[in-house]
Design a protein around this motif. Structure first.
Motif, PDB file in Angstrom:
ATOM      1  N   LEU A  34      18.425   9.839 -14.592  1.00 28.11           N
ATOM      2  CA  LEU A  34      16.989   9.796 -14.855  1.00 28.11           C
ATOM      3  C   LEU A  34      16.327   9.427 -13.536  1.00 28.11           C
ATOM      4  O   LEU A  34      16.730   8.448 -12.895  1.00 28.11           O
ATOM      5  CB  LEU A  34      16.653   8.739 -15.897  1.00 28.11           C
ATOM      6  N   GLN A  35      15.362  10.206 -13.124  1.00 30.12           N
ATOM      7  CA  GLN A  35      14.639   9.913 -11.886  1.00 30.12           C
ATOM      8  C   GLN A  35      13.173   9.681 -12.216  1.00 30.12           C
ATOM      9  O   GLN A  35      12.553  10.461 -12.923  1.00 30.12           O
ATOM     10  CB  GLN A  35      14.762  11.063 -10.890  1.00 30.12           C
ATOM     11  N   PHE A  36      12.632   8.585 -11.684  1.00 24.97           N
ATOM     12  CA  PHE A  36      11.229   8.236 -11.871  1.00 24.97           C
ATOM     13  C   PHE A  36      10.555   8.169 -10.513  1.00 24.97           C
ATOM     14  O   PHE A  36      11.020   7.446  -9.624  1.00 24.97           O
ATOM     15  CB  PHE A  36      11.092   6.875 -12.565  1.00 24.97           C
ATOM     16  N   ASP A  37       9.485   8.927 -10.338  1.00 28.16           N
ATOM     17  CA  ASP A  37       8.652   8.809  -9.140  1.00 28.16           C
ATOM     18  C   ASP A  37       7.513   7.862  -9.483  1.00 28.16           C
ATOM     19  O   ASP A  37       6.737   8.134 -10.414  1.00 28.16           O
ATOM     20  CB  ASP A  37       8.096  10.169  -8.716  1.00 28.16           C
ATOM     21  N   CYS A  38       7.424   6.760  -8.760  1.00 27.97           N
ATOM     22  CA  CYS A  38       6.443   5.720  -9.100  1.00 27.97           C
ATOM     23  C   CYS A  38       5.561   5.378  -7.902  1.00 27.97           C
ATOM     24  O   CYS A  38       5.896   5.660  -6.752  1.00 27.97           O
ATOM     25  CB  CYS A  38       7.159   4.435  -9.540  1.00 27.97           C
ATOM     26  N   LYS A  39       4.452   4.758  -8.217  1.00 29.13           N
ATOM     27  CA  LYS A  39       3.550   4.221  -7.195  1.00 29.13           C
ATOM     28  C   LYS A  39       3.387   2.734  -7.470  1.00 29.13           C
ATOM     29  O   LYS A  39       3.069   2.338  -8.589  1.00 29.13           O
ATOM     30  CB  LYS A  39       2.205   4.930  -7.253  1.00 29.13           C
ATOM     31  N   VAL A  40       3.652   1.918  -6.439  1.00 22.23           N
ATOM     32  CA  VAL A  40       3.453   0.472  -6.535  1.00 22.23           C
ATOM     33  C   VAL A  40       2.062   0.182  -5.974  1.00 22.23           C
ATOM     34  O   VAL A  40       1.731   0.610  -4.874  1.00 22.23           O
ATOM     35  CB  VAL A  40       4.529  -0.300  -5.729  1.00 22.23           C
ATOM     36  N   VAL A  41       1.239  -0.507  -6.762  1.00 18.09           N
ATOM     37  CA  VAL A  41      -0.168  -0.684  -6.405  1.00 18.09           C
ATOM     38  C   VAL A  41      -0.568  -2.157  -6.449  1.00 18.09           C
ATOM     39  O   VAL A  41      -0.266  -2.855  -7.427  1.00 18.09           O
ATOM     40  CB  VAL A  41      -1.078   0.114  -7.375  1.00 18.09           C
ATOM     41  N   ASP A  42      -1.230  -2.603  -5.389  1.00 14.43           N
ATOM     42  CA  ASP A  42      -1.832  -3.939  -5.385  1.00 14.43           C
ATOM     43  C   ASP A  42      -3.180  -3.800  -6.083  1.00 14.43           C
ATOM     44  O   ASP A  42      -4.101  -3.181  -5.563  1.00 14.43           O
ATOM     45  CB  ASP A  42      -2.009  -4.429  -3.952  1.00 14.43           C
ATOM     46  N   GLU A  43      -3.279  -4.374  -7.267  1.00 13.82           N
ATOM     47  CA  GLU A  43      -4.487  -4.220  -8.072  1.00 13.82           C
ATOM     48  C   GLU A  43      -5.476  -5.363  -7.878  1.00 13.82           C
ATOM     49  O   GLU A  43      -6.456  -5.471  -8.596  1.00 13.82           O
ATOM     50  CB  GLU A  43      -4.093  -4.072  -9.547  1.00 13.82           C
ATOM     51  N   GLY A  44      -5.214  -6.231  -6.885  1.00 13.49           N
ATOM     52  CA  GLY A  44      -6.118  -7.349  -6.598  1.00 13.49           C
ATOM     53  C   GLY A  44      -5.805  -8.565  -7.439  1.00 13.49           C
ATOM     54  O   GLY A  44      -5.057  -8.496  -8.426  1.00 13.49           O
ATOM     55  N   GLN A  45      -6.378  -9.687  -7.036  1.00 16.91           N
ATOM     56  CA  GLN A  45      -6.181 -10.962  -7.735  1.00 16.91           C
ATOM     57  C   GLN A  45      -4.693 -11.267  -7.918  1.00 16.91           C
ATOM     58  O   GLN A  45      -4.242 -11.684  -8.980  1.00 16.91           O
ATOM     59  CB  GLN A  45      -6.904 -10.962  -9.084  1.00 16.91           C
ATOM     60  N   ASP A  46      -3.922 -11.031  -6.832  1.00 19.94           N
ATOM     61  CA  ASP A  46      -2.479 -11.327  -6.812  1.00 19.94           C
ATOM     62  C   ASP A  46      -1.692 -10.601  -7.897  1.00 19.94           C
ATOM     63  O   ASP A  46      -0.666 -11.077  -8.362  1.00 19.94           O
ATOM     64  CB  ASP A  46      -2.229 -12.838  -6.917  1.00 19.94           C
ATOM     65  N   LYS A  47      -2.171  -9.434  -8.317  1.00 17.93           N
ATOM     66  CA  LYS A  47      -1.443  -8.648  -9.324  1.00 17.93           C
ATOM     67  C   LYS A  47      -0.995  -7.336  -8.690  1.00 17.93           C
ATOM     68  O   LYS A  47      -1.799  -6.521  -8.260  1.00 17.93           O
ATOM     69  CB  LYS A  47      -2.324  -8.377 -10.541  1.00 17.93           C
ATOM     70  N   VAL A  48       0.328  -7.174  -8.633  1.00 19.15           N
ATOM     71  CA  VAL A  48       0.915  -5.927  -8.147  1.00 19.15           C
ATOM     72  C   VAL A  48       1.685  -5.306  -9.310  1.00 19.15           C
ATOM     73  O   VAL A  48       2.449  -5.983  -9.977  1.00 19.15           O
ATOM     74  CB  VAL A  48       1.859  -6.178  -6.950  1.00 19.15           C
ATOM     75  N   ASP A  49       1.446  -4.027  -9.548  1.00 15.96           N
ATOM     76  CA  ASP A  49       2.095  -3.357 -10.668  1.00 15.96           C
ATOM     77  C   ASP A  49       2.605  -1.999 -10.191  1.00 15.96           C
ATOM     78  O   ASP A  49       2.279  -1.548  -9.091  1.00 15.96           O
ATOM     79  CB  ASP A  49       1.095  -3.179 -11.818  1.00 15.96           C
ATOM     80  N   PHE A  50       3.395  -1.336 -11.019  1.00 17.28           N
ATOM     81  CA  PHE A  50       3.844   0.013 -10.682  1.00 17.28           C
ATOM     82  C   PHE A  50       3.424   0.966 -11.795  1.00 17.28           C
ATOM     83  O   PHE A  50       3.267   0.574 -12.950  1.00 17.28           O
ATOM     84  CB  PHE A  50       5.371   0.051 -10.475  1.00 17.28           C
TER      85      PHE A  50
END
Length: 201
Positions: free
Chosen positions: A107-123
């Motif tokens: 299984l291959q997942f292409d993801c983007k890791v994003v800094d969403e501000g206020q010390d919250k980083v999500d993918f």
């Protein structure tokens, strides 16, 4: 007269090189004293960094899950290297591959890791593929529908699947800061090489 001209040219060249060395030294001092990534947040969890070359932008990590799956990740910062007054890029590209022991598929997942501000980083998952191993990259092979076209519940479950493999907020936070630190170290190294060359000449 020609001797005077040669001396003036040499003086101008020396002054130019001296100024360049001073500017480079100033930039190096600035980078070293403004280490934005010295207080890394987040955690690598059970992953180990498998490959990290000072000559490359990307890194590779892997782990073996208790359930027998192998998870491999490659990641690098987004294409933008500087966003003007806003600061540094807030995104990274991440490719996640999951393989079960005994199965000839991944299984291959292409993801983007994003800094969403206020010390919250999500993918966020951009694409999900089921691939036979060894992989056939022919354009005629059906790789699945666009991720955004999948049922929202399925999208959410696929994200939870990756979180269960250790790719959550803490990991995403660690990854983004690690990649920024890697790029900063490469920049400082480049400046130091340039300074050594300018000083030597």
């Amino acid at each position: 007269m020609s001797k005077v001209l040669k001396l003036v040219k040499k003086s101008k060249k020396a002054l130019g090189e001296s100024s360049l060395v001073k500017v480079l030294q100033s930039e190096i001092r600035h980078e070293l004293s403004n280490d934005l990534y010295k207080n890394e947040r987040g955690s690598l969890g059970d992953f180990v960094i498998d490959w990290d070359s000072s000559q490359s932008r990307d890194i590779m990590m892997r782990k073996k899950c208790e359930s027998g799956e192998e998870v491999a990740i490659s990641a690098l910062l987004g294409d933008e290297t500087f966003l003007g007054d806003v600061g540094y890029p807030k995104e990274a590209e991440m490719k996640v591959c999951v393989k079960k022991t005994g199965l000839s598929s991944i299984l291959q997942f292409d993801c983007k890791v994003v800094d969403e501000g206020q010390d919250k980083v999500d993918f966020h998952i951009q694409n999900a593929f089921y691939l036979k191993w060894p992989t056939n990259l022919s354009s005629s092979v059906y790789r699945g529908p666009e991720f955004r076209d999948l049922d929202p519940d399925l999208q959410q479950e696929l994200k939870h699947y990756l979180i269960s493999k250790g790719i959550g907020e803490s990991f995403s936070n660690f990854l983004l800061h690690y990649l920024h630190k890697k790029e900063q170290n490469q920049y400082i190294n480049w400046l130091q090489n340039l300074e050594a060359l300018a000083a030597k000449s």
